[in-house]
Design a protein around this motif. Structure first.
Motif, PDB file in Angstrom:
ATOM      1  N   PHE A 182      11.053  -1.112   3.740  1.00 41.18           N
ATOM      2  CA  PHE A 182      11.615  -0.895   3.325  1.00 41.18           C
ATOM      3  C   PHE A 182      11.279   0.911   4.095  1.00 41.18           C
ATOM      4  O   PHE A 182      11.301   2.136   3.653  1.00 41.18           O
ATOM      5  CB  PHE A 182      10.247  -0.343   2.438  1.00 41.18           C
ATOM      6  N   MET A 183      12.079   1.053   5.507  1.00 36.46           N
ATOM      7  CA  MET A 183      12.168   1.919   6.346  1.00 36.46           C
ATOM      8  C   MET A 183      12.490   3.010   5.750  1.00 36.46           C
ATOM      9  O   MET A 183      13.251   4.230   5.745  1.00 36.46           O
ATOM     10  CB  MET A 183      11.881   1.382   7.615  1.00 36.46           C
ATOM     11  N   ASP A 184      14.126   2.899   5.555  1.00 36.05           N
ATOM     12  CA  ASP A 184      15.505   3.047   4.488  1.00 36.05           C
ATOM     13  C   ASP A 184      15.201   3.999   3.407  1.00 36.05           C
ATOM     14  O   ASP A 184      16.325   4.929   2.894  1.00 36.05           O
ATOM     15  CB  ASP A 184      16.385   3.014   5.151  1.00 36.05           C
TER      16      ASP A 184
ATOM     17  N   ARG B  90      -6.540   5.311 -10.155  1.00 31.83           N
ATOM     18  CA  ARG B  90      -6.908   5.605  -8.476  1.00 31.83           C
ATOM     19  C   ARG B  90      -5.537   4.926  -7.655  1.00 31.83           C
ATOM     20  O   ARG B  90      -5.416   4.397  -7.490  1.00 31.83           O
ATOM     21  CB  ARG B  90      -8.048   5.861  -7.258  1.00 31.83           C
ATOM     22  N   VAL B  91      -4.789   6.364  -7.096  1.00 31.29           N
ATOM     23  CA  VAL B  91      -3.807   6.502  -6.184  1.00 31.29           C
ATOM     24  C   VAL B  91      -3.803   6.010  -5.001  1.00 31.29           C
ATOM     25  O   VAL B  91      -4.526   7.403  -4.779  1.00 31.29           O
ATOM     26  CB  VAL B  91      -2.306   6.768  -6.922  1.00 31.29           C
ATOM     27  N   VAL B  92      -3.791   5.148  -4.692  1.00 27.38           N
ATOM     28  CA  VAL B  92      -3.334   5.185  -3.169  1.00 27.38           C
ATOM     29  C   VAL B  92      -2.373   6.290  -2.326  1.00 27.38           C
ATOM     30  O   VAL B  92      -0.535   5.946  -2.140  1.00 27.38           O
ATOM     31  CB  VAL B  92      -3.155   3.592  -2.215  1.00 27.38           C
ATOM     32  N   THR B  93      -3.438   7.259  -1.655  1.00 27.47           N
ATOM     33  CA  THR B  93      -1.736   8.403  -1.346  1.00 27.47           C
ATOM     34  C   THR B  93      -2.384   8.791   0.677  1.00 27.47           C
ATOM     35  O   THR B  93      -3.088   8.055   0.739  1.00 27.47           O
ATOM     36  CB  THR B  93      -2.268   9.120  -2.078  1.00 27.47           C
TER      37      THR B  93
ATOM     38  N   THR C 152       0.688  -1.006  -0.318  1.00 25.33           N
ATOM     39  CA  THR C 152      -0.207  -0.189   0.556  1.00 25.33           C
ATOM     40  C   THR C 152       0.638   1.022  -0.181  1.00 25.33           C
ATOM     41  O   THR C 152       0.638   2.597  -0.602  1.00 25.33           O
ATOM     42  CB  THR C 152      -1.088   0.513   1.344  1.00 25.33           C
ATOM     43  N   SER C 153       2.271   1.168   0.514  1.00 34.38           N
ATOM     44  CA  SER C 153       3.516   2.377   0.720  1.00 34.38           C
ATOM     45  C   SER C 153       2.675   3.359   1.958  1.00 34.38           C
ATOM     46  O   SER C 153       2.944   4.263   1.374  1.00 34.38           O
ATOM     47  CB  SER C 153       3.221   2.859  -1.129  1.00 34.38           C
ATOM     48  N   ILE C 154       1.857   2.886   3.034  1.00 36.18           N
ATOM     49  CA  ILE C 154       0.961   3.570   3.259  1.00 36.18           C
ATOM     50  C   ILE C 154       2.198   3.964   4.876  1.00 36.18           C
ATOM     51  O   ILE C 154       2.309   2.623   5.377  1.00 36.18           O
ATOM     52  CB  ILE C 154      -0.153   2.849   4.014  1.00 36.18           C
ATOM     53  N   LEU C 155       2.616   4.395   5.549  1.00 37.16           N
ATOM     54  CA  LEU C 155       3.646   4.821   6.932  1.00 37.16           C
ATOM     55  C   LEU C 155       2.365   5.029   7.797  1.00 37.16           C
ATOM     56  O   LEU C 155       2.123   6.416   7.653  1.00 37.16           O
ATOM     57  CB  LEU C 155       4.707   6.075   6.380  1.00 37.16           C
ATOM     58  N   HIS C 156       2.439   4.202   8.447  1.00 43.13           N
ATOM     59  CA  HIS C 156       1.578   4.366  10.166  1.00 43.13           C
ATOM     60  C   HIS C 156       2.073   5.143  10.807  1.00 43.13           C
ATOM     61  O   HIS C 156       3.293   4.888  10.546  1.00 43.13           O
ATOM     62  CB  HIS C 156       1.619   3.333  10.446  1.00 43.13           C
ATOM     63  N   PRO C 157       1.863   5.463  11.950  1.00 41.27           N
ATOM     64  CA  PRO C 157       2.512   6.648  12.926  1.00 41.27           C
ATOM     65  C   PRO C 157       3.388   5.618  13.434  1.00 41.27           C
ATOM     66  O   PRO C 157       2.053   5.008  14.090  1.00 41.27           O
ATOM     67  CB  PRO C 157       1.263   7.525  13.545  1.00 41.27           C
TER      68      PRO C 157
ATOM     69  N   GLY D 187       6.906   4.515   0.309  1.00 40.29           N
ATOM     70  CA  GLY D 187       7.640   3.391   0.260  1.00 40.29           C
ATOM     71  C   GLY D 187       8.324   3.949  -1.105  1.00 40.29           C
ATOM     72  O   GLY D 187       8.018   4.834  -1.769  1.00 40.29           O
ATOM     73  N   PRO D 188       8.894   3.222  -1.496  1.00 36.92           N
ATOM     74  CA  PRO D 188       9.236   2.820  -3.005  1.00 36.92           C
ATOM     75  C   PRO D 188       8.643   2.677  -4.039  1.00 36.92           C
ATOM     76  O   PRO D 188       9.616   1.552  -5.127  1.00 36.92           O
ATOM     77  CB  PRO D 188      10.664   2.368  -3.131  1.00 36.92           C
ATOM     78  N   PHE D 189       6.966   2.159  -4.374  1.00 43.49           N
ATOM     79  CA  PHE D 189       6.360   1.810  -4.459  1.00 43.49           C
ATOM     80  C   PHE D 189       4.745   2.426  -4.927  1.00 43.49           C
ATOM     81  O   PHE D 189       4.550   3.237  -3.753  1.00 43.49           O
ATOM     82  CB  PHE D 189       6.485   0.509  -4.426  1.00 43.49           C
TER      83      PHE D 189
END
Length: 357
Positions: free
Chosen positions: A180-182, A286-289, A155-160, A293-295
């Motif tokens: 993928f955190m780096d 539709r793009v998930v935003t 999903t490329s979502i960064l959770h808090p 991430g690198p995708f």
């Protein structure tokens, strides 16, 4: 939302590399999330320099100490592994687990490893309508192992970090896949190195950023007793000498600075890709935003046909229907440099047109 413990027909063993094997070997690869086609020259030279020591058994002490220093933790909290995939197998086999829960959509290997080890796995399915955001209340209170990715593949979502930390509680192992955190500038929301979250286990991979998928190197950060349990489940000398050499240098100051520069470049290239895909909104794309991430994950009408036309036009993207919680209308697209992205967007335009006929 939870499902039962069935696989629901999802192919948990399908990964992006399947898109570019055999008949896909000549395609431009936007299916695999490894950032580089090859390691940088300085890293190749460093790995090559380790080959003179191949007659000796691997000694991971220096690499382990380097990883510990990089995250500011004692060496007893570090375990080197043959990629993050080995860590998932170790967790599934070594820990005594009654009710494991995997938060989806995410990398499918953790669930596959748990099932292979004989566990019945429950799922928490995050919804597209909620932006695939994590809600800790969805996780059952009696789950004693919870696995979540951050930023999450696909999903490329960064959770808090604070939201993820709310999942921790006594008697529970909380596994956070930070492979993928780096690729996130400043590693915002990272939990690696935290020792104040009970039961926390963080997985890191060095293969994505440094183009080392063929070398297999990653590591686990966790409480000393958890690390010791996992280490007992490992075979002797699980990480090769060249992989240990790579691990040691990839967590050095200069390498971290280079990774940070690369993360900022990825952010700019990703913004370019998202802006280009947004132009197809009238075509139902539709793009998930916000993607971090690198995708990126993209919802596309007639995605199966679009993906097929893209292959004919020379581009490979990752099908999304093998991820629990997603269906055939989803595609994952890796971030590449602007020239590659521009070529892809032209091909995507053509593929969408052909699929609509």
């Amino acid at each position: 939302m939870r499902t039962d413990s069935d696989t629901d027909g999802h192919d948990l063993r399908h990964h992006g590399d399947a898109e570019v094997r055999d008949d896909g070997a000549k395609l431009i690869d936007l299916a695999v999330n490894v950032r580089a086609d090859a390691p940088p020259a300085w890293l190749r030279e460093h790995i090559a320099g380790s080959l003179g020591g191949l007659a000796a058994y691997p000694d991971g002490r220096a690499a382990r100490a380097a990883v510990a220093a990089r995250h500011g933790v004692p060496v007893e909290r570090v375990l080197l592994t043959a990629g993050a995939a080995e860590a998932f197998v170790l967790l599934a086999r070594a820990l005594r687990v009654r009710r494991p829960v995997v938060v989806h959509p995410q990398f499918t290997e953790p669930e596959a490893a748990l099932r292979d080890a004989g566990h019945s796995v429950d799922r928490v399915l995050l919804r597209a309508a909620d932006g695939f955001r994590l809600d800790p209340a969805l996780v059952p209170d009696d789950a004693d192992l919870v696995v979540v990715g951050n930023p999450t593949n696909p999903t490329s979502i960064l959770h808090p970090a604070a939201v993820i930390a709310r999942l921790a509680r006594p008697g529970r192992t909380l596994v956070v896949d930070e492979a993928f955190m780096d690729a996130v500038p400043g590693e915002r929301e990272a939990l690696a190195g935290r020792t104040d979250v009970p039961g926390l286990v963080v997985l890191r991979s060095l293969t994505k950023t440094w183009g080392l998928a063929g070398l297999r190197i990653g590591y686990v950060l966790g409480a000393p007793e958890t690390v010791a349990e996992l280490e007992r489940a490992q075979p002797l000398w699980p990480v090769s000498t060249p992989a240990l050499a790579a691990a040691q240098v990839c967590v050095s100051g200069p390498a971290l600075a280079e990774a940070e520069e690369g993360a900022r470049r990825i952010a700019a290239d990703r913004a370019h890709l998202v802006a280009g895909l947004d132009e197809f909104g009238s075509d139902g794309v539709r793009v998930v935003t916000p993607a971090e991430g690198p995708f990126v994950l993209v919802r596309v009408e007639r995605a199966v046909a679009v993906r097929g036309h893209l292959r004919t036009l020379g581009y490979a993207v990752r099908r999304g229907d093998t991820f629990p919680g997603l269906g055939e209308e989803w595609l994952r697209v890796a971030v590449r440099d602007r020239v590659t992205v521009n070529g892809f967007l032209q091909a995507f335009d053509r593929a969408v047109t052909l699929a609509g006929r």
